[in-house]
Design a protein around this motif. Structure first.
Motif, PDB file in Angstrom:
ATOM      1  N   ASP A  68       0.067 101.874  15.165  1.00 46.92           N
ATOM      2  CA  ASP A  68       1.101 100.852  15.297  1.00 46.92           C
ATOM      3  C   ASP A  68       2.103 100.940  14.149  1.00 46.92           C
ATOM      4  O   ASP A  68       1.722 101.080  12.995  1.00 46.92           O
ATOM      5  N   HIS A 105       5.169  95.929  23.060  1.00 50.42           N
ATOM      6  CA  HIS A 105       4.465  96.867  22.186  1.00 50.42           C
ATOM      7  C   HIS A 105       4.169  98.212  22.879  1.00 50.42           C
ATOM      8  O   HIS A 105       4.288  99.284  22.283  1.00 50.42           O
ATOM      9  N   HIS A 137       5.196 102.178  21.951  1.00 50.43           N
ATOM     10  CA  HIS A 137       4.362 103.383  21.827  1.00 50.43           C
ATOM     11  C   HIS A 137       4.966 104.544  22.616  1.00 50.43           C
ATOM     12  O   HIS A 137       4.988 105.685  22.153  1.00 50.43           O
TER      13      HIS A 137
HETATM   14 ZN   LIG Z   1      -0.649  99.803  19.593  1.00 53.40          ZN
END
Ligand SMILES: [Zn+2]
Lengths: 240, 340
Positions: free
Chosen positions: B306, B115, B119
């Motif tokens: 996100d 994750h 980003h």
């Molecule tokens: Zn995040």
């Protein structure tokens, strides 16, 4: 009809491929494994054993809960995505009804899942013409209340299924003449799940298919307890 | 000419269900994001069990919308990618199960994406990345300085020792009576107020690249509680400005310390807090003042939070390397760069 059926509602895992009533593959596990890790490899293995491709399957059958929150979510997510992505029929069966299928059809069947502190998920089923009919819907209950609601039945007719040692003790105190099938002897069986699914209606909207939890989360429970109400127009999830 | 690569990517690590179709890691054909903020606002923060339930409700809708909007079918896809950590385990699992199921059903390779890497690579939609580059990762779960030396090669230089910066915003927001997520509102108030409270800037004197925000958070809370006890009315805008002033001093101090040690041509900022206007202005001003020949890259606002598009950007690098996962992929809730 070619059916792929699976259940990960609780600790055991069961996967089966059933074609026109014949069980072609049947994988079961009671070991403490991680369902999120094993379910897809097991489905793949079951199809290989059946000499079938996933595209050959007509119907996906899944035990939709109640059970372990994570467990039922894993099976339901795989089932709904699989049915949606391959445009297959999808049938969700109560995980308690699946346990009832382990009982003696002549009895009043009371499948249970121990929910700790003398509480359980429970349903009451009766078999009529090879179909399980729910007499008392699946619900989360204290054992005391459950016993109360079973008093009208003849004790000899009652059969409790999937009792942990503690639930067994409580049942024996209350209904000493009832029949009890312990947890070790009542594993959910995906082959039976396929059979149950065949007589059920497929879900009409796969997007809306979700697990049957039978219990709010603690946070929601507390929120409602404070007197909050859902505003009918509010959607809690929004596309942005 | 190289053939185009289309990756269907999934992100469900916290309270957003997102599915995207990304072309060659650079072009967003679709990026569906279903946010649960309204649900969790009832409880003042993300409730993991509720988050997981919502992901199950949304997942197939998001997949179908992503394909429709991108105008592609399963046959057009080259791979399926998914966030496998860090994040909430129950949330991660829904995206993982969905991605594995699609990969299995359509016989597509599966790519497991960190994750945090996602980003960082949201910058791929904004600029041509030049290695090595520096990344400042600021979100509700993370505060890290990462040196990226080659495609998909990460070195963590500094990390937070306690709260993540976004977490600190939410906690002081609660004290100011702002519902989660508080970052945007605090940022707006800070723009109006003045830094008058002189909150501590933890560790800015120390020669490491780690962050700490718990001392700042405590000083803030103590100040407000003390004022409450003596029935003194504090200016909330000034409180916000003082908090944000300290946060920006800490972030900027450590970032430019890192840049001094590792001079690079690009500074990438990613994560939810990269939407903060104060941060954007501050870093730009520092670069100018220091006369640095360096490009400052912020993702567009839609890609700060996100989203699955960023997962598709990172996945392309792994696809090119042939870095594929198997159907036994599991969630890794505490995944970090150094654990891979
Ligand atoms: Zn995040």
């Amino acid at each position: 009809m070619k059916i792929l059926a699976f259940d990960t509602s609780n600790k055991p895992l069961s996967v089966a491929v059933v074609v026109d009533g014949k069980v072609l593959a049947h994988l079961e596990s009671t070991e403490k494994r991680t369902h999120s890790v094993t379910i897809l490899p097991d489905i793949k293995k079951a199809l290989e054993q059946s000499d079938l491709d996933i595209n050959d399957i007509d119907l996906i059958a899944v035990a939709k809960g109640p059970g372990s929150y994570t467990g039922v979510r894993i099976a339901v997510t795989v089932a709904k995505v699989l049915a949606d992505t391959l445009s297959k029929k999808l049938v969700g069966v109560s995980s308690l009804e699946l346990l009832a299928a382990n009982g003696d059809k002549a009895h009043i069947l009371v499948p249970l899942m121990d929910a700790r502190n003398d509480n359980a998920f429970a349903g009451v089923y009766q078999n009529s013409r090879d179909k399980f009919v729910s007499i008392i819907g699946d619900h989360h209950t204290s054992m005391e209340k459950l016993f109360e609601s079973l008093k009208e039945y003849n004790e000899d007719q009652l059969e409790f299924i999937n009792a942990t040692p503690r639930l067994q003790e409580l049942i024996q105190n209350q209904f000493p003449n009832s029949k009890i099938i312990t947890s070790e002897n009542s594993l959910p069986d995906a082959a039976k799940l396929a059979q149950l699914a065949e007589t059920n209606k497929p879900v009409s909207d796969i997007d809306d298919f979700i697990p049957t939890y039978l219990r709010l989360t603690q946070a929601e429970h507390d929120w409602y307890a404070k007197g909050h109400k859902d505003d009918g127009n509010v959607s809690y999830v929004e596309e942005v | 000419m190289k053939k185009d690569t289309l990756i269907l990517s999934f992100e469900s690590s916290c309270d957003e269900t997102s599915v995207a179709v990304i072309k060659n890691g650079k072009e967003i054909l679709s990026n569906i994001i279903a946010t649960q903020i309204k649900s969790h606002q009832r409880f003042g923060g993300v409730v993991p069990e509720v988050a997981s339930r919502h992901h199950v409700e949304e997942i197939t809708k998001c997949i179908n919308l992503a394909l429709d909007e991108a105008k592609v079918s399963y046959n057009d896809l080259n791979a399926v990618a998914v966030t496998y950590g860090p994040g909430l385990v129950g949330s991660l699992l829904i995206g993982i199960m969905a991605a594995k199921t699609v990969a299995f059903a359509h016989n597509l390779p599966l790519i497991k994406v960190n994750h945090l890497a996602g980003h960082i690579y949201s910058a791929n939609f904004v600029t041509e990345l030049q290695y090595p580059f520096m990344a400042l990762l600021v979100s509700g779960g993370h505060t890290e300085l990462v040196l990226v030396t080659a495609p998909g090669v990460f070195h963590t230089l500094g990390d937070t020792r306690d709260d993540a910066v976004g977490e600190a915003y939410d906690k002081i927001g609660r004290v100011l009576g702002i519902n989660y997520p508080a970052g945007k509102k605090v940022d707006q108030m800070a723009a109006v107020g003045k830094d008058t409270f002189n909150f501590p800037r933890a560790m800015v004197q120390e020669d490491n690249l780690d962050f700490s925000f718990s001392g700042l958070k405590s000083a803030f809370i103590n100040t407000v509680h003390h004022a409450d006890q003596v029935h003194e009315e504090l200016n909330k805008d000034d409180l916000a400005a003082s908090f944000q002033g300290a946060v920006l001093d800490i972030l900027s101090n450590k970032t430019f310390r890192a840049l001094k040690q590792h001079p690079v041509k690009q500074l990438i900022v990613g994560g939810g807090v990269s939407a903060n206007q104060g941060l954007r202005t501050r870093l730009a001003a520092e670069i100018k003042q220091r006369n640095l020949d360096m490009e400052l890259v912020f993702p567009p606002l839609r890609l700060c939070g996100d989203n699955a598009a960023m997962i598709g950007a990172m996945a392309q690098i792994q696809y090119d390397k042939g870095d594929f996962a198997e159907l036994d992929l599991n969630a890794d809730p505490s995944l970090d760069f150094d654990m891979e």
